[in-house]
Write an enzyme that holds these catalytic residues in place. Structure first.
Site, PDB file in Angstrom:
ATOM      1  N   ALA A 166       0.868  -1.180   0.000  1.00  0.00           N
ATOM      2  CA  ALA A 166       0.000   0.000   0.000  1.00  0.00           C
ATOM      3  C   ALA A 166       0.905   1.230   0.000  1.00  0.00           C
ATOM      4  O   ALA A 166       2.062   1.159   0.413  1.00  0.00           O
ATOM      5  CB  ALA A 166      -0.886  -0.023   1.238  1.00  0.00           C
ATOM      6  N   GLY A 188       0.702  -4.932   1.109  1.00  0.00           N
ATOM      7  CA  GLY A 188      -0.503  -5.027   0.287  1.00  0.00           C
ATOM      8  C   GLY A 188      -0.243  -5.695  -1.061  1.00  0.00           C
ATOM      9  O   GLY A 188      -1.166  -6.258  -1.665  1.00  0.00           O
ATOM     10  N   GLU A 247      -0.542  -9.268  -0.335  1.00  0.00           N
ATOM     11  CA  GLU A 247      -1.964  -9.526  -0.069  1.00  0.00           C
ATOM     12  C   GLU A 247      -2.782  -9.514  -1.360  1.00  0.00           C
ATOM     13  O   GLU A 247      -3.690 -10.320  -1.542  1.00  0.00           O
ATOM     14  CB  GLU A 247      -2.494  -8.483   0.924  1.00  0.00           C
ATOM     15  CG  GLU A 247      -1.891  -8.667   2.310  1.00  0.00           C
ATOM     16  CD  GLU A 247      -2.214  -7.521   3.252  1.00  0.00           C
ATOM     17  OE1 GLU A 247      -1.982  -6.349   2.867  1.00  0.00           O
ATOM     18  OE2 GLU A 247      -2.679  -7.780   4.365  1.00  0.00           O
ATOM     19  N   GLU A 284       4.742  -4.919   7.418  1.00  0.00           N
ATOM     20  CA  GLU A 284       3.991  -3.865   8.124  1.00  0.00           C
ATOM     21  C   GLU A 284       4.505  -3.611   9.532  1.00  0.00           C
ATOM     22  O   GLU A 284       4.453  -2.483  10.025  1.00  0.00           O
ATOM     23  CB  GLU A 284       2.497  -4.221   8.168  1.00  0.00           C
ATOM     24  CG  GLU A 284       1.777  -4.118   6.825  1.00  0.00           C
ATOM     25  CD  GLU A 284       1.846  -5.378   5.982  1.00  0.00           C
ATOM     26  OE1 GLU A 284       2.657  -6.290   6.303  1.00  0.00           O
ATOM     27  OE2 GLU A 284       1.096  -5.472   4.997  1.00  0.00           O
TER      28      GLU A 284
END
Ligand code: CO8
Length: 285
Positions: free
Chosen positions: A93, A136, A139, A159
């Site tokens: 992200a 992300g 993911e 993260e």
């Protein structure tokens, strides 16, 4: 730290010609994607934010969800290939977009919940992962149905190094894919998994030379596209159920959809063609 497989095989990298990715942004549609709709039922979507290693900011994710939904609703498309660049599938992200947000904002706007739409796409998505698939990015790959990794792929959930935790399924899908201990190690230490260990632990179907990742994904998607469209969707739905519900409920769901295929002309055609020793002609009905 990169966790590496001891059983690393030496693969020979063979250069293949690059496909031409049509730029729908030429028609004013995509800014952060490059797409190509092939005649073989395969839609290729390439994340294209090279300067930020395909960091998944809101505009990119919004485009991606739109492109996926468009492909999902296109009767000429039967399978989708999602990929990035050779350097990065996606480095996570967008940290710069997130860094100044506070709890009230992310909670009120349901920050990044739009990502969930990726896992609602009914057509199979084959992820071609080269380079970084972090946070992300990892993911997103795991929201796809099949992952094929280039030799240079690295997967990670870093993260913890940013003072947060995975928020798009990392703690759940990674744990189901590679087991609790290794997932826990990755998530608690931020250590990464190389392509070969990812293959060994079942996160990816196989590892191919980096230059061939997209070609390999297209071959798989092309093969899928030869089968009956409603049956492809039913099969995907059933496999995904195995990740969502208990065994008995999953088995019941499978049985209901298996019986349901007997309502399809394509099921009759498939079995008749076998008996007549010919290739089936599926009509997607
Ligand atoms: N966000 C924003 N920008 C990024 C990101 C990112 N995730 N990753 C890389 N970039 C940018 C860099 O800032 C840099 O930009 P600039 O040139 O303007 O400084 C450019 O991409 C190139 O990156 P580097 O210079 O750092 O390239 P290196 O080859 O030195 O390093 C790395 C590559 C190792 C990938 C490094 O960039 C890195 O560590 N990136 C961050 C990886 C990361 O921590 N990802 C996780 C992000 S958090 C997350 O994904 C949470 C998901 C929650 C989803 C919830 C959904 C509901």
């Amino acid at each position: 730290m990169v966790l590496e497989s001891a059983a690393r095989g030496a693969a020979v990298a063979t250069m293949t010609p690059l496909r031409r990715f049509a730029t729908e942004s030429e028609q004013g549609i995509w800014e952060h994607l490059r797409t190509e709709k092939q005649t073989n039922g395969v839609q290729i979507i390439r994340l294209h934010r090279p300067k930020a290693l395909n960091a998944l900011n809101t505009p990119l994710m919004s485009e991606l969800v739109s492109a996926l939904r468009k492909a999902d609703g296109d009767s000429e498309v039967k399978a989708i290939v999602l990929t990035g660049s050779e350097r990065a599938f996606a480095a996570g992200a967008d940290i710069k977009e997130m860094k100044d947000k506070n709890y009230a904002e992310v909670y009120k706007e349901s920050f990044l919940t739009a990502w969930d739409a990726v896992s609602t796409i009914r057509k199979p998505i084959v992820a071609g992962v080269n380079g970084f698939a972090l946070g992300g990015g990892c993911e997103l790959a795991m929201m796809c149905d099949i992952i094929i990794a280039g030799e240079n792929a690295v997967f990670g959930q870093p993260e913890i190094q940013l003072g947060t935790i995975p928020g798009a399924g990392g703690t759940q899908r990674l744990t189901r894919a590679i087991g609790k201990s290794l997932a826990m190690e990755m998530i608690l230490t931020g250590s990464r998994l190389d392509a070969h260990l990812a293959e060994k632990r079942g996160l990816v179907s196989r590892v191919v030379p980096t230059e061939q990742t997209v070609e390999e994904c297209v071959k798989v998607a092309e093969k899928i596209a030869t089968f009956s469209h409603p049956v492809i969707i039913a099969a995907k739905e059933c496999v995904n159920k195995s990740q969502q519900v208990g065994l008995q409920t999953g088995l019941e769901h499978e049985k209901a959809l298996f019986w349901g295929t007997f309502a399809l002309e394509d099921r009759a055609e498939g079995m008749t063609a076998f008996s007549e020793k010919r290739k089936p002609v599926f009509k997607d009905i």
